[in-house]
Write an enzyme that holds these catalytic residues in place. Structure first.
Site, PDB file in Angstrom:
ATOM      1  CG  ASP A  89      -0.300  -0.039   2.512  1.00  0.00           C
ATOM      2  OD1 ASP A  89       0.921   0.181   2.579  1.00  0.00           O
ATOM      3  OD2 ASP A  89      -0.995  -0.276   3.515  1.00  0.00           O
ATOM      4  CG  ASP A 274      -5.844  -5.400   2.725  1.00  0.00           C
ATOM      5  OD1 ASP A 274      -5.417  -5.004   3.823  1.00  0.00           O
ATOM      6  OD2 ASP A 274      -6.433  -4.654   1.926  1.00  0.00           O
ATOM      7  CB  CYS A 312     -10.399 -26.677   9.879  1.00  0.00           C
ATOM      8  SG  CYS A 312      -8.930 -25.728   9.410  1.00  0.00           S
ATOM      9  CB  CYS A 314      -5.345 -25.482   9.192  1.00  0.00           C
ATOM     10  SG  CYS A 314      -5.753 -25.402  10.955  1.00  0.00           S
ATOM     11  CB  CYS A 317      -7.872 -28.164  12.642  1.00  0.00           C
ATOM     12  SG  CYS A 317      -8.649 -26.586  13.091  1.00  0.00           S
ATOM     13  CG  HIS A 343      -7.882 -22.228  12.677  1.00  0.00           C
ATOM     14  ND1 HIS A 343      -8.461 -23.335  12.085  1.00  0.00           N
ATOM     15  CD2 HIS A 343      -8.905 -21.375  12.973  1.00  0.00           C
ATOM     16  CE1 HIS A 343      -9.775 -23.171  12.040  1.00  0.00           C
ATOM     17  NE2 HIS A 343     -10.063 -21.989  12.572  1.00  0.00           N
TER      18      HIS A 343
END
Length: 377
Positions: A89, A274, A312, A314, A317, A343
Site C-alpha cells: 500500500d 486484505d 478444517c 489446517c 486442527c 488456523h
C-alpha cells in the site's frame, strides 16, 4: 501483469492475475504482512498455506528497516524469502490512522514518525520510489483517505487530490519504466468518495479516464471504507462503485474485513481483499470456524479434545485440541500465536478457494447463503 476473467456468476467473478512472481486465483484474500512478515508466521508457513500474494506496508517499511535496507537485500522477495507476489500500500491509510501526527497538503502528506518523532514527507512520486525499492509486484498510488461521516467539501477535496496524485503517480511510474526502473511492477489507483454515490462515480470515472502514453492503471481499488460507516452502507457503496470499474482489470477492496464481508463483496464484483483480522483476532483468542467464531479463552474449551473446527484441514486442527490451545493462550505461550494464526489465515484462504469454485460452477448465490447460515449457527 495479466488478468483473465474465467467466469462470472451474476456479478461475482473468478479470474487469474499473473505477475512476475506468481499466478493468483481470484477472488483472493491477501494476508497482511505489515512489517514484511505476517504476524507469528514466516515465509515457509505462507507457502505451505498456499498464499500466492501477501500485503506489505509502505509506511512502516519506509520507517523500519527502511526501504533502502530492503533494496540492499534485493527487495521484499529476497529479504523475506517469500517468492510469491507482494502488494504494497502507499501509506495513505497510515496518514489517516495517525492523523494526530500527520498533515495533508496539496503536494503530499507530512507526518511524524511514531517510532522516533522524526519528520517525513510523502509525495505521489516518493511513495513510488519507496515501492520501487521494495520491488513489490503491485504498488498503490498515494491517496487522500478521510474518516466517515465527512463534510461534502472534505470529500470533494479528497477525490480531487486523489485524482491529481494518481495522475502524477502513473506518469512517474511509466517514465521510470522507460529508464529500467520497476519494469515488472504494476500500479493500482484508489477510488475515494465516502459513501456518496455521486462522489464515488466521479472518482471512479476520473481515475479510469487517466491515461499516459497509451497506458492506464493495471487495476483499481475501492478505498476509504470500513472507516466508520455501517456494513450496509459499505455494501451499497461497493455495489454502486463496481459498475464504473473496468471489467478487464482487477478490483480490490482495501481493508475489508470479516468472512461475511468477503462473501457479500465478492457477490458485488470484488476480486481482491486484505485485512488484519485473521491474525489480530487469533492473537486475541478469537478463531474462525465453519460454524461461526470460537472464543478459545472460554473454560468450556479447557477439557475439549476437539480441534478448533472439525471441518478444517489446517496444521493446527489436524494436530492439536481446543484444550491445548486454551492452555497455551492462558499460559501466554508464544506457540499459541503461531498455531492460532495458522488456523485463521487458512480459514480465510480456504473460504476464497471455495467461493471461487462456486463461481466457476455458477452456484455462488447458494454457496453464500449456505455459508452465512453456517456462520450464524
Amino acid at each position: 501483469m495479466d488478468f483473465q476473467l474465467q467466469n462470472t456468476d451474476n456479478r461475482a467473478r473468478a479470474g487469474t492475475i499473473k505477475t512476475a512472481n506468481s499466478t493468483i486465483q481470484t477472488p483472493v484474500f491477501m494476508p497482511v504482512g505489515t512489517l514484511a512478515s505476517v504476524k507469528a508466521l514466516d515465509s515457509i508457513d505462507m507457502l505451505e498455506l498456499k498464499a500466492d500474494i501477501i500485503l506489505g506496508n509502505t509506511y512502516h517499511l519506509y520507517l523500519r528497516p527502511t526501504s533502502k535496507v530492503i533494496k540492499h537485500f534485493g527487495g521484499l522477495h529476497e529479504f523475506t524469502k517469500y517468492n510469491k507476489s507482494f502488494l504494497t500500500d502507499s501509506g495513505g491509510f497510515q496518514a489517516f490512522s495517525l492523523s494526530s501526527m500527520s498533515k495533508t497538503t496539496e503536494n503530499g502528506i507530512h507526518f511524524t514518525s511514531h517510532i522516533d518523532g522524526s519528520k517525513h514527507f510523502f509525495t505521489p512520486s516518493s511513495v513510488i520510489d519507496t515501492q520501487n525499492d521494495l520491488n513489490s509486484d503491485i504498488m498503490m498510488v498515494l491517496d487522500d483517505l478521510i474518516a466517515l461521516p465527512a463534510e461534502t467539501k472534505r470529500i470533494k477535496d479528497s477525490i480531487s487530490r486523489t485524482t491529481q496524485w494518481a495522475k502524477e503517480s502513473l506518469i512517474y511510474h511509466k517514465d521510470n519504466q522507460k529508464r529500467g526502473i520497476g519494469i515488472d511492477q504494476n500500479l493500482f489507483a484508489i477510488i475515494q468518495g465516502g459513501t456518496s454515490p455521486e462522489f464515488r462515480e466521479i472518482s471512479a470515472k476520473e481515475l479510469v479516464d487517466i491515461e499516459y502514453q497509451n497506458s492506464k492503471f493495471d487495476g483499481y481499488a475501492i478505498g476509504g471504507l470500513s472507516v466508520g460507516e455501517s456494513s450496509n452502507e459499505m455494501y451499497d457503496t461497493v455495489e454502486f462503485t463496481t459498475q464504473f470499474m473496468p471489467t478487464e482489470k482487477p478490483r480490490y477492496l482495501m481493508g475489508v474485513g470479516t468472512p461475511t464481508d468477503l462473501l457479500e463483496n465478492i457477490e458485488r464484483g470484488v476480486d481482491m481483499f486484505d485485512c488484519v483480522m485473521p491474525t489480530r483476532n487469533a492473537r486475541n483468542g478469537t478463531l474462525f470456524t465453519s460454524k461461526g467464531k470460537v472464543n478459545i479463552k472460554k473454560n468450556e474449551n479447557k477439557l475439549s479434545s476437539d480441534p478448533i473446527d472439525v471441518n478444517c484441514s489446517c496444521h493446527t486442527c489436524t494436530n492439536y485440541s481446543r484444550g491445548y490451545l486454551n492452555h497455551l493462550f492462558k499460559a501466554k505461550e508464544i506457540a499459541y500465536f503461531r498455531l492460532a494464526s495458522l488456523h485463521n489465515v487458512h480459514f480465510y484462504l480456504e473460504l476464497m478457494r471455495e467461493a471461487r469454485v462456486a463461481i466457476l460452477n455458477n452456484d455462488f448465490k447458494a454457496f453464500k447463503k449456505k455459508k452465512l447460515a453456517s456462520f450464524e449457527s
